[in-house]
Design a protein around this motif. Sequence first.
Motif, PDB file in Angstrom:
ATOM      1  N   VAL A 258       0.841  -1.202   0.000  1.00 48.74           N
ATOM      2  CA  VAL A 258       0.000   0.000   0.000  1.00 48.74           C
ATOM      3  C   VAL A 258       0.876   1.252   0.000  1.00 48.74           C
ATOM      4  O   VAL A 258       0.638   2.198  -0.760  1.00 48.74           O
ATOM      5  CB  VAL A 258      -0.967   0.000   1.201  1.00 48.74           C
ATOM      6  CG1 VAL A 258      -1.680   1.347   1.316  1.00 48.74           C
ATOM      7  CG2 VAL A 258      -1.990  -1.128   1.069  1.00 48.74           C
ATOM      8  N   PHE A 259       1.909   1.244   0.835  1.00 45.34           N
ATOM      9  CA  PHE A 259       2.805   2.402   0.892  1.00 45.34           C
ATOM     10  C   PHE A 259       3.500   2.613  -0.449  1.00 45.34           C
ATOM     11  O   PHE A 259       3.571   3.747  -0.943  1.00 45.34           O
ATOM     12  CB  PHE A 259       3.847   2.225   2.000  1.00 45.34           C
ATOM     13  CG  PHE A 259       4.724   3.425   2.176  1.00 45.34           C
ATOM     14  CD1 PHE A 259       4.363   4.438   3.044  1.00 45.34           C
ATOM     15  CD2 PHE A 259       5.902   3.562   1.439  1.00 45.34           C
ATOM     16  CE1 PHE A 259       5.163   5.580   3.182  1.00 45.34           C
ATOM     17  CE2 PHE A 259       6.706   4.680   1.576  1.00 45.34           C
ATOM     18  CZ  PHE A 259       6.325   5.690   2.452  1.00 45.34           C
ATOM     19  N   ARG A 260       4.012   1.534  -1.030  1.00 47.41           N
ATOM     20  CA  ARG A 260       4.726   1.666  -2.302  1.00 47.41           C
ATOM     21  C   ARG A 260       3.802   2.203  -3.406  1.00 47.41           C
ATOM     22  O   ARG A 260       4.242   2.995  -4.239  1.00 47.41           O
ATOM     23  CB  ARG A 260       5.313   0.303  -2.710  1.00 47.41           C
ATOM     24  CG  ARG A 260       6.480  -0.132  -1.845  1.00 47.41           C
ATOM     25  CD  ARG A 260       7.039  -1.489  -2.264  1.00 47.41           C
ATOM     26  NE  ARG A 260       8.079  -1.934  -1.365  1.00 47.41           N
ATOM     27  CZ  ARG A 260       9.351  -1.543  -1.433  1.00 47.41           C
ATOM     28  NH1 ARG A 260       9.727  -0.679  -2.377  1.00 47.41           N
ATOM     29  NH2 ARG A 260      10.241  -2.000  -0.572  1.00 47.41           N
ATOM     30  N   PHE A 261       2.548   1.777  -3.397  1.00 51.45           N
ATOM     31  CA  PHE A 261       1.594   2.289  -4.379  1.00 51.45           C
ATOM     32  C   PHE A 261       1.394   3.791  -4.206  1.00 51.45           C
ATOM     33  O   PHE A 261       1.461   4.557  -5.178  1.00 51.45           O
ATOM     34  CB  PHE A 261       0.243   1.569  -4.235  1.00 51.45           C
ATOM     35  CG  PHE A 261      -0.906   2.332  -4.819  1.00 51.45           C
ATOM     36  CD1 PHE A 261      -1.057   2.443  -6.201  1.00 51.45           C
ATOM     37  CD2 PHE A 261      -1.826   2.970  -3.995  1.00 51.45           C
ATOM     38  CE1 PHE A 261      -2.112   3.180  -6.744  1.00 51.45           C
ATOM     39  CE2 PHE A 261      -2.880   3.702  -4.526  1.00 51.45           C
ATOM     40  CZ  PHE A 261      -3.025   3.803  -5.908  1.00 51.45           C
ATOM     41  N   LEU A 262       1.148   4.238  -2.987  1.00 53.13           N
ATOM     42  CA  LEU A 262       0.902   5.664  -2.747  1.00 53.13           C
ATOM     43  C   LEU A 262       2.119   6.506  -3.105  1.00 53.13           C
ATOM     44  O   LEU A 262       1.991   7.595  -3.681  1.00 53.13           O
ATOM     45  CB  LEU A 262       0.523   5.882  -1.278  1.00 53.13           C
ATOM     46  CG  LEU A 262      -0.815   5.279  -0.821  1.00 53.13           C
ATOM     47  CD1 LEU A 262      -0.988   5.468   0.682  1.00 53.13           C
ATOM     48  CD2 LEU A 262      -1.983   5.915  -1.577  1.00 53.13           C
ATOM     49  N   ALA A 263       3.313   5.998  -2.781  1.00 51.15           N
ATOM     50  CA  ALA A 263       4.540   6.732  -3.097  1.00 51.15           C
ATOM     51  C   ALA A 263       4.793   6.771  -4.598  1.00 51.15           C
ATOM     52  O   ALA A 263       5.119   7.819  -5.163  1.00 51.15           O
ATOM     53  CB  ALA A 263       5.722   6.101  -2.367  1.00 51.15           C
ATOM     54  N   ALA A 264       4.629   5.620  -5.268  1.00 54.43           N
ATOM     55  CA  ALA A 264       4.919   5.529  -6.704  1.00 54.43           C
ATOM     56  C   ALA A 264       3.971   6.371  -7.540  1.00 54.43           C
ATOM     57  O   ALA A 264       4.342   6.851  -8.616  1.00 54.43           O
ATOM     58  CB  ALA A 264       4.847   4.068  -7.154  1.00 54.43           C
ATOM     59  N   THR A 265       2.755   6.584  -7.058  1.00 50.76           N
ATOM     60  CA  THR A 265       1.776   7.371  -7.815  1.00 50.76           C
ATOM     61  C   THR A 265       1.756   8.841  -7.408  1.00 50.76           C
ATOM     62  O   THR A 265       0.863   9.591  -7.809  1.00 50.76           O
ATOM     63  CB  THR A 265       0.358   6.771  -7.655  1.00 50.76           C
ATOM     64  OG1 THR A 265       0.036   6.658  -6.251  1.00 50.76           O
ATOM     65  CG2 THR A 265       0.266   5.397  -8.301  1.00 50.76           C
ATOM     66  N   GLY A 266       2.739   9.257  -6.612  1.00 52.72           N
ATOM     67  CA  GLY A 266       2.879  10.672  -6.277  1.00 52.72           C
ATOM     68  C   GLY A 266       1.833  11.208  -5.322  1.00 52.72           C
ATOM     69  O   GLY A 266       1.554  12.410  -5.295  1.00 52.72           O
ATOM     70  N   ARG A 267       1.299  10.326  -4.481  1.00 52.06           N
ATOM     71  CA  ARG A 267       0.245  10.763  -3.560  1.00 52.06           C
ATOM     72  C   ARG A 267       0.769  11.102  -2.172  1.00 52.06           C
ATOM     73  O   ARG A 267      -0.002  11.550  -1.321  1.00 52.06           O
ATOM     74  CB  ARG A 267      -0.838   9.678  -3.457  1.00 52.06           C
ATOM     75  CG  ARG A 267      -1.695   9.543  -4.720  1.00 52.06           C
ATOM     76  CD  ARG A 267      -2.770   8.471  -4.565  1.00 52.06           C
ATOM     77  NE  ARG A 267      -3.772   8.569  -5.619  1.00 52.06           N
ATOM     78  CZ  ARG A 267      -3.726   7.931  -6.783  1.00 52.06           C
ATOM     79  NH1 ARG A 267      -2.676   7.149  -7.045  1.00 52.06           N
ATOM     80  NH2 ARG A 267      -4.685   8.068  -7.676  1.00 52.06           N
ATOM     81  N   LEU A 268       2.080  10.890  -1.927  1.00 52.91           N
ATOM     82  CA  LEU A 268       2.629  11.079  -0.589  1.00 52.91           C
ATOM     83  C   LEU A 268       3.628  12.229  -0.524  1.00 52.91           C
ATOM     84  O   LEU A 268       4.426  12.426  -1.438  1.00 52.91           O
ATOM     85  CB  LEU A 268       3.331   9.806  -0.114  1.00 52.91           C
ATOM     86  CG  LEU A 268       2.481   8.571   0.178  1.00 52.91           C
ATOM     87  CD1 LEU A 268       3.367   7.456   0.690  1.00 52.91           C
ATOM     88  CD2 LEU A 268       1.372   8.883   1.169  1.00 52.91           C
ATOM     89  N   ASP A 269       3.595  12.947   0.592  1.00 58.43           N
ATOM     90  CA  ASP A 269       4.687  13.820   0.997  1.00 58.43           C
ATOM     91  C   ASP A 269       5.624  12.967   1.848  1.00 58.43           C
ATOM     92  O   ASP A 269       5.282  12.593   2.980  1.00 58.43           O
ATOM     93  CB  ASP A 269       4.155  14.987   1.841  1.00 58.43           C
ATOM     94  CG  ASP A 269       4.191  16.304   1.095  1.00 58.43           C
ATOM     95  OD1 ASP A 269       4.763  16.356  -0.002  1.00 58.43           O
ATOM     96  OD2 ASP A 269       3.628  17.294   1.621  1.00 58.43           O
ATOM     97  N   LEU A 270       6.774  12.630   1.294  1.00 55.73           N
ATOM     98  CA  LEU A 270       7.738  11.835   2.049  1.00 55.73           C
ATOM     99  C   LEU A 270       8.403  12.706   3.115  1.00 55.73           C
ATOM    100  O   LEU A 270       8.402  13.946   3.006  1.00 55.73           O
ATOM    101  CB  LEU A 270       8.769  11.234   1.096  1.00 55.73           C
ATOM    102  CG  LEU A 270       8.177  10.242   0.081  1.00 55.73           C
ATOM    103  CD1 LEU A 270       9.241   9.805  -0.918  1.00 55.73           C
ATOM    104  CD2 LEU A 270       7.569   9.035   0.781  1.00 55.73           C
TER     105      LEU A 270
END
Length: 432
Positions: A258-270
Amino acid sequence: MKKKPDLLRDNELIYGRLLTVDEPHLIQRYNKALAAFGLEPTKVKSFQIDRTGFSPEIAEECGDYDYLDPNEVNRRFIILTPSQIDLPVVHTAFSNTSQLMFEFMSKNQRAIDALTIKDVIYGEIEDSVPKVNDIEDLLSINQVEFRVLSAEDVLGKAAELGKLVDRLKQEPDAWRDNAMLQRMVDLAKVCGDIRENALVPDQVIFRHNAYWTSHFGGLYVFVDPDMTTVISDPAAPGFRRSRPWQVSYLSINDADKVFRFLAATGRLDLPRASWIEASGYLEHRAEMIVRALIRDAEPNRNLTDVDKVWLQTWIHGHADLIASDGNFPFLNAAKREIAQFGHLKIEDVPPRQRFLVVRAKPDHPDAWLTNQLISDFVPQDFVSRYVFNKPGFYKDYDGFSDAWRSHVVDVLKTTYLKDKAAFRARLYGLTD
């Protein structure tokens, strides 16, 4: 949904900011809409409504919180006044119901303004399925159409008058038809001058994009240009079987994927210093973690007068518990690493703890939905749960002790409710 304790209502933490309906003519109009839905008229003399026309008082009166949401699909609505556009939606099976209602009311503002002077507007947000039995039913909903009616049929009469006006313009001898002219006069008495009053909604079809739904224990749908992603319990009917060529399925229990999906699709502020340090985000998370540990260790403790000094003392006195949980030390280490290097090496962080140090990218269209999903992985942060994930918060609240309920309400009142917009802007970078 069960009736919530008065503590939430008294502090406007449930059913807050609703519109009071107590004028007899508006109650009469509301009852006409209820009758059109095959429901009994209300006997209460005053009730509150949300953007869709849902009323908690009427839900309690009829014993059905889904009276405007049968089968939790094809949501009904009742519009008494254009001012409903500024209200929240407090009971829905789909997270995007509020946005769809807002778009409908915005696009058809003139018609709604004119119609509600004389009539009540009601109808359904129709989609392609009458009932949701599996994930395929959800995925088949690409758009919705607002089927709009009015109790006095002002809409129908306006359409009829429009046709007669066209006939009068186009047929040379139409003005000799006395019966038609009399009908136009009668219709105009109801509709007014339709050249000035836009009585027929202009746009009734809207896209059904990313959303959360309460079906199957809670399910997320994210839509990207080349792929739709479903995140849910793998036990949901149709999981990994419906449209596998165009739908990616992720288990809500798989934090890493789930985390990798959100990060890969540009939905997260890391986690980077540019927003972490100014927001106080890690400090907020750490405090929420400690409060949850206190709840688990001492569920009946009175926390009314707890302050930061008391919390620090409790942390020192329960060092073993803090260490075994691991989240508080992790957040402190993350804060030091970000201060030193400007960012955190997220790939070195265990999957579930990654959600402690990220937020949704504020300018992404799915920011609120993403923050809701993040909150599912950090249930200790009841403030974030309340802000973005009210269904989850209310479910959690039902399991809280009375002492913890009082504490939760106190914290929300002194943090989020004090200035919601400023709180969301500081912690989550969101502007209204």
